[in-house]
Each structure stands twice: as C-alpha cells, then as structure tokens.
Enzyme design. Structure first.
Site, PDB file in Angstrom:
ATOM      1  N   ALA A  14       0.827  -1.211   0.000  1.00 49.63           N
ATOM      2  CA  ALA A  14       0.000   0.000   0.000  1.00 49.63           C
ATOM      3  C   ALA A  14       0.857   1.254   0.000  1.00 49.63           C
ATOM      4  CB  ALA A  14      -0.944  -0.012   1.199  1.00 49.63           C
ATOM      5  N   GLU A 167      -0.161 -22.297   1.684  1.00 42.84           N
ATOM      6  CA  GLU A 167       0.987 -21.972   0.820  1.00 42.84           C
ATOM      7  C   GLU A 167       2.295 -22.412   1.478  1.00 42.84           C
ATOM      8  OE1 GLU A 167       0.011 -18.774  -2.437  1.00 42.84           O
ATOM      9  OE2 GLU A 167       0.858 -17.863  -0.626  1.00 42.84           O
ATOM     10  N   LYS A 375      -0.437 -17.694 -11.189  1.00 43.05           N
ATOM     11  CA  LYS A 375       0.095 -17.141  -9.945  1.00 43.05           C
ATOM     12  C   LYS A 375       1.432 -16.442 -10.206  1.00 43.05           C
ATOM     13  CE  LYS A 375       0.582 -17.025  -5.291  1.00 43.05           C
ATOM     14  NZ  LYS A 375      -0.323 -16.382  -4.340  1.00 43.05           N
TER      15      LYS A 375
END
Length: 396
Positions: A14, A167, A375
């Site tokens: 961000a 993951e 991905k």
C-alpha cells in the site's frame, strides 16, 4: 509559500504503491513527499512462504527503496514509527518527529496471538522477512541436530489451514525431501501436521478448492486435524482441544499462520478503530480526519454484504491507487474525490512449484499447473506495478 507536506508511513504494497503513484502525478513544486519506513527496502510479502523454507534468499525478495522512488520528488527517511498524534498532526518516530498536511497510514499488520499462552515465545511465523528468514535458519539447525540423535520422529506442526498456512505447507512438502537428503534423515521420520479450527482448510475458498488442496497435500504426507482449538504452546509441544478433549501434540517446530491484526500503533493513536483497524470512509480517510488516509492491512473496507474484505496485496494496491488520486485531487482544489470500489480479479493460492488453486474472473475455478502459471504472472505484474520494467529485469 510553503508546499503541502505529504507523509507516508510504511513501504509495504500500500505505502510503496501510493508513493510511486504520487511521484508520477505530482511535480516537486506541488508538494513535499516523505516516505517513512523502518527498513530501506520493500519486500514481497507474497513470497515469504518461499523464504521461510529456504527456497528464496533475502536478496531475491527485497528491493531497495532507492531503486523504486524518484529521489528528486520523494524523500525517504529510515525511521521506526512509535506513535501518531492526528490531533496535533504529528508522527513520532524513533529518531525524529514528522509534521504533515496529509498523512497516509500504511503500517501493515502483525501477528495476533489471540492471547494463547506461550505462542508469542515459542511459535515461529512468516509475516515479515525477518521472521521468515528466522524460520528458514531454524529449519536447518533443527535438521542438523536431529540427524545427530536417535529420535524416531521429527514433528512439525503448522497452526492454521488458511491461505498462508496452505501456501507454506506446499513449500514445506517440497523442501523437506531435500533437507532429509542433505542431513541423511529418513523422510518417514518427518511428521508434518496442520491444525485448523474450521471444518475444512482454506475457508476463504469454496469446499471443492479446499478439498483439492487438502488431498494434494495429504498425498505429500501432511496430516490435517480440523476443528482444533490451540490452548497453549510450549517449547516442544502444543496443547489442543477437540470436541472437549484435551491433548498434547509433540512439536519440534511450531509455525503460527492463523492470525494477523492491524499494527498496534493504530489502536494506540487517536484514530477510531474496530478490531485493530480503522473503518475508513469511501474516500479511504479516517472518520473525522479528512486529511488522514488509512490503507493496506490497517484499513477496514466492507463489501456489499457488510463483510470486511480479507487483506491481501491486490486490495492493498487498489486502495493505494485511489488514495493517491484523492490526495492529488485535494492538492489541486477539486471538491469531488473518488470512492473506493474493490475490483476482485480473483485469488490464487500456490501448493508448491507446479500446483495451485484459485478463483479468477467471474468465479472461474482453476487448478494445477494452469493456476500455478497464472500465480507467477500475477507476482510479476505486482513487481511491474511498483517498479516498472526495470524491476522485472533486475530481480528474478
């Protein structure tokens, strides 16, 4: 005449996206832009599960902020934010105090221990580059020490079967075989378990995708224990509860992936928070503070059903783009700012090097090699967004 001062806290997805967008849209005479971050680099959070098992080293995952920012337009200051006083328009760092006209808070998340006794002291995590690197080094140390004993089992427990946990399990199952070979350990001695409080793994996805992931990982030796509550964590074991029954599980290594919360600095500030996050308005500003933008993991944005979106790189970068646009609008004296609307392009979870699952476009489910390739493309698209072509060709 003094230039307006924009202070950006944090250089995660961000913060760095906001910085890059502002430096493209503003001339140095328009505003003074200051980026404050405790490290002089940005790192790819979405790759940390690879760092955690030693598949990637630090230099492959982190990128110098001086490489990403235009130093003629942005001043980078390496400092650790200690507190924020929005009433006085001041940010207190470890080394200096920052004043601002516009503030962008993008301080990210931290581990939530849910006050589980012993978890903070004994669990490993992979939420930062430092913690992922620490786990990677510990894996090597533990395998070396185990190879010098006559113990029958090497128990590794992952707490949490959500996105991060799955993951990590995908990478662990591929990495363990090479570690066993390196330290001459019988792979049958490795006991890899995942404990999850829900009735299925990957509750973020639908049941079919969760079942696919679980079956693939079970075929690689992972034992899933569902409907489990962790009661406490010790040096070599965890205490769990299932259906009212208490049990101790051996754990030579325990990795916690099940909980994150907004940065504690947010709660300790004057900003209104709800469960460690700020419920921002449509323009991504904090209630009552139209000059304070809150984005990334510390900002809570809800969907049409009133449910908060789960934090990830995609939504963090989309928030940043709108944040930058609205700051430019304010600087140019425009009355109307753009509302934030999340465009969900999909989510993909990797299960190792050549396998993945995901939902893309209009809820299309994808599996296997196709999902894995997509991905990879998404990862490189993120690099391009924050650093352009030069980042793609200088870092692999």
């Amino acid at each position: 005449m003094r230039k307006p001062k924009i202070v950006i806290l944090g250089a995660g997805y961000a913060g760095i996206t906001t910085t890059v967008r502002l430096q493209k849209k503003l001339h140095p005479k328009d505003a003074e832009i200051i980026l404050v971050n405790k490290h002089d680099y940005h790192y790819q959070t979405t790759w940390l599960h690879k760092n955690a098992v030693g598949k990637l080293n630090n230099e492959q995952t982190k990128f110098s902020l001086h490489q990403l920012i235009d130093q003629k337009k942005v001043q980078f200051i390496k400092d650790t934010v200690q507190s924020i006083d929005v009433k006085e328009k001041k940010v207190y760092g470890k080394d200096q105090i920052f004043t601002y006209d516009y503030l962008v808070v993008a301080l990210g998340s931290e581990i939530d221990t849910y006050q589980i006794p012993g978890l903070k002291e004994h669990a490993f995590s992979i939420n930062t580059l430092v913690s992922a690197t620490r786990l990677s080094a510990h894996l090597e140390t533990e395998f070396l020490q185990f190879s010098q004993t006559n113990q029958e089992t090497f128990p590794i427990v992952v707490g949490g079967g959500g996105f991060t946990g799955v993951e990590l399990l995908g990478e662990l199952t591929e990495r363990l075989s090479s570690l066993c070979e390196k330290y001459q350990i019988d792979p049958k001695k490795i006991k890899l378990q995942c404990v999850e409080s829900e009735s299925t793994v990957l509750p973020e996805f639908d049941l079919e995708l969760g079942e696919y992931a679980m079956q693939k990982l079970e075929a690689r030796g992972v034992e899933f224990r569902l409907g489990i509550t962790i009661k406490s964590v010790a040096t070599d074991q965890i205490k769990i509860e299932q259906a009212g029954l208490i049990e101790d599980i051996p754990a030579r290594i325990f990795i916690w992936t099940a909980g994150v919360r907004g940065n504690r600095i947010i709660e300790e500030s004057d900003l209104p928070t709800n469960e460690s996050k700020v419920e921002v308005d449509a323009h991504l500003t904090a209630p009552g503070y139209p000059n304070v933008f809150v984005i990334g993991d510390v900002a809570s944005v809800r969907d049409s059903e009133g449910k908060p979106y789960l934090p990830n790189a995609n939504i963090a970068m989309q928030k940043a783009i709108i944040c930058a646009r609205n700051i430019v609008a304010l600087l140019k004296g425009k009355q109307e700012m753009q509302d934030f609307t999340f465009r969900n392009f999909g989510t993909i979870a990797s299960l190792g090097k050549r396998d993945a699952i995901g939902v893309v476009f209009r809820n299309k489910k994808i599996f296997g090699w196709t999902a894995s390739c997509l991905k990879t493309l998404v990862n490189y698209f993120v690099l391009y967004e924050i650093g352009g072509l030069k980042l793609l060709f200088t870092k692999r």
